[in-house]
Design a protein around this motif. Structure first.
Motif, short mmCIF file in Angstrom:
data_model
loop_
_atom_site.label_atom_id
_atom_site.label_comp_id
_atom_site.label_asym_id
_atom_site.label_seq_id
_atom_site.Cartn_x
_atom_site.Cartn_y
_atom_site.Cartn_z
N MET A 85 10.83 -1.40 -1.60
CA MET A 85 10.06 -0.28 -1.22
C MET A 85 10.64 1.08 -2.04
O MET A 85 9.73 1.79 -2.17
N GLN A 86 11.65 0.88 -2.42
CA GLN A 86 12.35 2.19 -3.45
C GLN A 86 12.06 1.72 -4.75
O GLN A 86 12.30 2.91 -5.48
N LEU A 87 11.47 0.60 -4.97
CA LEU A 87 11.58 0.48 -6.60
C LEU A 87 9.83 0.49 -7.20
O LEU A 87 9.54 0.39 -8.04
N ALA A 88 8.98 0.56 -6.03
CA ALA A 88 7.53 0.10 -6.19
C ALA A 88 7.07 1.42 -6.95
O ALA A 88 7.21 2.57 -6.63
N ASP A 89 6.02 0.99 -7.88
CA ASP A 89 5.13 2.08 -8.50
C ASP A 89 3.88 2.29 -7.59
O ASP A 89 3.51 3.32 -7.44
N VAL A 90 3.48 0.87 -6.97
CA VAL A 90 2.10 1.05 -6.19
C VAL A 90 2.42 0.51 -5.08
O VAL A 90 3.14 -0.52 -4.83
N VAL A 91 1.98 1.06 -3.84
CA VAL A 91 2.22 0.27 -2.55
C VAL A 91 0.73 0.41 -1.76
O VAL A 91 -0.23 0.88 -1.80
N VAL A 92 0.56 -1.23 -1.72
CA VAL A 92 -0.87 -1.59 -0.78
C VAL A 92 -0.43 -1.74 0.47
O VAL A 92 0.33 -2.92 0.61
N TYR A 93 -0.89 -1.11 1.37
CA TYR A 93 -0.31 -1.30 2.80
C TYR A 93 -1.44 -1.39 3.85
O TYR A 93 -2.63 -1.01 3.71
N ASP A 94 -0.97 -2.07 5.05
CA ASP A 94 -1.97 -2.12 6.09
C ASP A 94 -1.73 -1.38 7.30
O ASP A 94 -0.63 -0.54 7.43
N ASN A 95 -2.69 -1.03 8.16
CA ASN A 95 -2.48 -0.16 9.22
C ASN A 95 -1.39 -0.36 10.28
O ASN A 95 -0.93 0.22 11.06
N LEU A 96 -1.00 -1.88 10.18
CA LEU A 96 0.35 -2.19 11.09
C LEU A 96 1.65 -1.62 10.41
O LEU A 96 2.45 -1.79 11.15
N VAL A 97 1.54 -0.99 9.28
CA VAL A 97 2.65 -0.68 8.85
C VAL A 97 2.94 0.98 9.27
O VAL A 97 2.02 1.50 8.98
N SER A 98 4.11 0.93 10.02
CA SER A 98 4.08 2.30 10.63
C SER A 98 4.43 3.28 9.81
O SER A 98 5.31 3.29 8.51
N GLY A 150 0.67 -3.33 -15.37
CA GLY A 150 2.46 -3.18 -15.42
C GLY A 150 3.14 -2.67 -14.32
O GLY A 150 4.19 -2.35 -14.61
N ASN A 151 2.29 -2.29 -13.29
CA ASN A 151 2.96 -1.88 -12.19
C ASN A 151 3.77 -2.99 -11.42
O ASN A 151 3.44 -4.07 -11.56
N ARG A 152 4.96 -2.42 -10.68
CA ARG A 152 5.44 -3.16 -9.67
C ARG A 152 4.82 -2.70 -8.38
O ARG A 152 4.86 -1.61 -7.78
N VAL A 153 4.09 -3.74 -7.79
CA VAL A 153 3.28 -3.76 -6.83
C VAL A 153 3.85 -4.31 -5.50
O VAL A 153 4.27 -5.08 -5.52
N LEU A 154 3.99 -2.99 -4.53
CA LEU A 154 4.73 -3.58 -3.18
C LEU A 154 3.45 -3.79 -2.42
O LEU A 154 2.60 -3.00 -2.09
N ARG A 155 3.26 -5.15 -2.06
CA ARG A 155 2.27 -5.50 -0.77
C ARG A 155 3.00 -5.40 0.48
O ARG A 155 3.50 -6.25 0.68
N LEU A 156 2.78 -4.41 1.17
CA LEU A 156 3.35 -4.09 2.43
C LEU A 156 2.65 -4.70 3.71
O LEU A 156 1.91 -4.03 3.79
N LYS A 157 3.12 -5.57 4.55
CA LYS A 157 2.46 -6.04 5.58
C LYS A 157 3.33 -5.96 6.81
O LYS A 157 4.39 -6.04 6.86
N GLY A 158 2.60 -5.88 7.94
CA GLY A 158 3.20 -5.58 9.29
C GLY A 158 3.82 -7.14 9.47
O GLY A 158 3.47 -8.02 9.24
#
Ligand code: SAH
Length: 492
Positions: free
Chosen positions: A241-254, A295-303
């Protein structure tokens, strides 16, 4: 600065330990770890030291300390229970310029040993100069928690390329920049997640062809964020999470979890709630591919966990097809989180020998499940996305043979300060839920284990008065509208 820090090479070097007790044993162990040749002077040895002596690991001089003992030693440790002897050794060693450590007596030492983290060849040493060893240990465990064990492997791998890099890039400044850029790229993460071969290949190619000829180095981290409480994240999730350039997140992520993401990362909300498909799944798949290719480090963050009703499989499938590097990080799934925080053990030797996770998602007014299997006795069934379908779930389970009196619970916003647990039976739960103004997300647990809640409940949410819904909207979180009504999540 009270002490000058240094790391001493002790391989095959003669060291002296005076004293044969448990403390001496600890010092001997550490010295042995560093490869030192250890001589112990003591009239008697503790059993562990005796073992080492019998195995030929240490030399034992079975007598009291003699002034001649410190000659030709690289360092001396005194840990006798005789204060005068310890002081004498300290004075003698100091006068002969041999570094000396008297255990627990900083004023008699010319060197002290730090608290340390050993990820050899990587080592971290922490010292409070003897002021508070406990504080040093506390700090150590903090640092340890964000220094994955595999950093040692990373350091060893880099070491194996050192000579080649030196030959290839003789200019030290250029070489430094090369390593910097390489380590900021995917190499570090590849090793930390166990893909050493791929990392090796990148370093190898970069040395052969130069860094610029390599592609963008984008990759995707598919990360489970757990059920809501930020404290339940894994170390690895936090690091990525602290490395990512872009974060794609869901509504379940608080929101509490989103706050831990790198400050300057770009945030993209991908949905989704029932009737609120911020982005259709295919678009999410395509978006991940596009972002990584840029070239992004993409964080796909899911609940919860990405592989439990999280459509994680579909997302990495498209990455796989495009040859984009990725890794998957498990998270605490809602069933595990809600069960723990509701005091409902999901299995129990007497009541439930198996456990099923099922989706209670309504489609065209029905839930298409193998009800015969789900209605079997002596098992726990957990329904995700089951709030709207709850009456159907209870009805079908009864119709297929599960007793109407089977205990059933609904856990609302599990693990958060807004957690509520409603307990009833297959007969009563739907009415009970109707009476309370229930807010998503909710989880349904069916089985005899639910009855244990009364006895085992331990989590008392609401003590924190500043708490607000972890799933309502603020900061980066989802738009407000949908959080307010009783709607059920779809698998995101
Ligand atoms: N991948 C997620 C599940 C996604 S499906 C996981 O492993 O947990 C979405 C469903 O998860 C919701 O409808 C709800 O049933 C459940 N859920 C997720 N978080 C929850 C929470 N904190 N409390 C109760 N249920 C939760």
């Amino acid at each position: 600065m009270d002490y000058y820090p240094l790391f001493v090479k002790l391989t095959d070097r003669p060291c002296l330990v005076v004293g044969g007790g448990n403390v001496a044993m600890r010092k001997v162990t550490l010295l042995r770890k560093a490869g030192a040749r250890v001589t112990v002077v003591a009239p008697e040895l503790c059993p562990e030291l005796e073992q080492l002596r019998d195995a030929g690991e240490i030399e034992h001089l079975e007598r009291r300390f003699d002034d001649g003992d410190i000659a030709r030693r690289v360092l001396v440790v005194a840990s006798t229970d005789d204060e005068a002897v310890n002081r004498h050794i300290s004075e003698l060693a100091t006068a002969s310029f041999v570094p000396v450590n008297v255990v627990d007596r900083p004023e008699l030492c010319t060197f002290i040993t730090p608290s340390m983290i050993d990820r050899s060849p990587l080592q971290v040493a922490i010292s409070t100069g003897g002021a508070s060893p406990v504080l040093a240990r506390l700090l150590r465990s903090r640092i340890e928690s964000f220094l994955p064990a595999s950093y040692g492997r990373l350091a060893a791998m880099l070491d194996s390329f050192r000579d080649r890099a030196k030959a290839r890039l003789p200019n030290p400044e250029i070489r430094r920049r090369f390593w910097e850029r390489l380590l900021e790229g995917p190499v570090t993460e590849l090793v930390l997640s166990g893909r050493d071969d791929a990392a090796h290949k990148i370093v190898d190619e970069a040395l052969e062809e130069g860094l610029d000829r390599r592609d963008g180095g984008g990759e995707v981290f598919l990360v489970g964020a757990g059920p809501g409480d930020p404290d339940l994240l894994t170390f690895r999730a936090l690091r990525l999470m602290q490395l990512a350039d872009v974060v794609v997140y869901d509504n379940l992520v608080s929101p509490g979890i989103l706050e831990l993401v790198r400050r300057d990362a770009e945030m993209i909300y991908a949905g989704k709630r029932r009737n609120d498909h911020a982005l259709p799944q295919e678009d999410i798949n395509r978006l991940l591919v596009k972002l990584a290719k840029e070239g992004n480090r993409v964080l796909r963050l899911k609940g919860g966990d990405p592989f439990i009703f999280g459509r994680g499989g579909e997302e990495i499938d498209s990455l796989m097809q495009e040859g984009i590097p990725f890794q998957v990080v498990p998270g605490v799934t809602a069933a595990a989180g809600c069960a723990s925080f509701a005091g409902i053990p999901l299995t129990h030797r007497d009541y439930a020998q198996s456990l099923i996770f099922a989706t209670g998602h309504l489609k065209n007014g029905t839930i298409d499940l193998n009800w015969n299997m789900l209605a079997q006795p002596a098992q726990t069934v957990v329904f995700y996305m089951g709030l709207l379908g709850l009456p159907i779930i209870c009805r079908e389970l009864k119709a297929h043979g599960r007793a109407a009196s089977t205990p059933a619970a609904l856990v609302e916003q599990g693990t958060t300060q807004n957690q509520r647990v409603l307990v009833g039976t297959l007969d009563t739960l739907p009415e009970l839920v109707k009476e309370h103004d229930v807010k998503p997300p909710t989880l349904i647990i069916v089985g005899e284990v639910v009855a244990l809640h009364e006895r085992l409940k331990w989590f008392r949410p609401g003590s924190d008065h500043t708490a607000h819904s972890l799933f309502s909207s603020h900061g980066h979180a989802a738009p407000a509208a949908a959080a307010a009504s009783v709607e059920e999540q779809q698998p995101a």
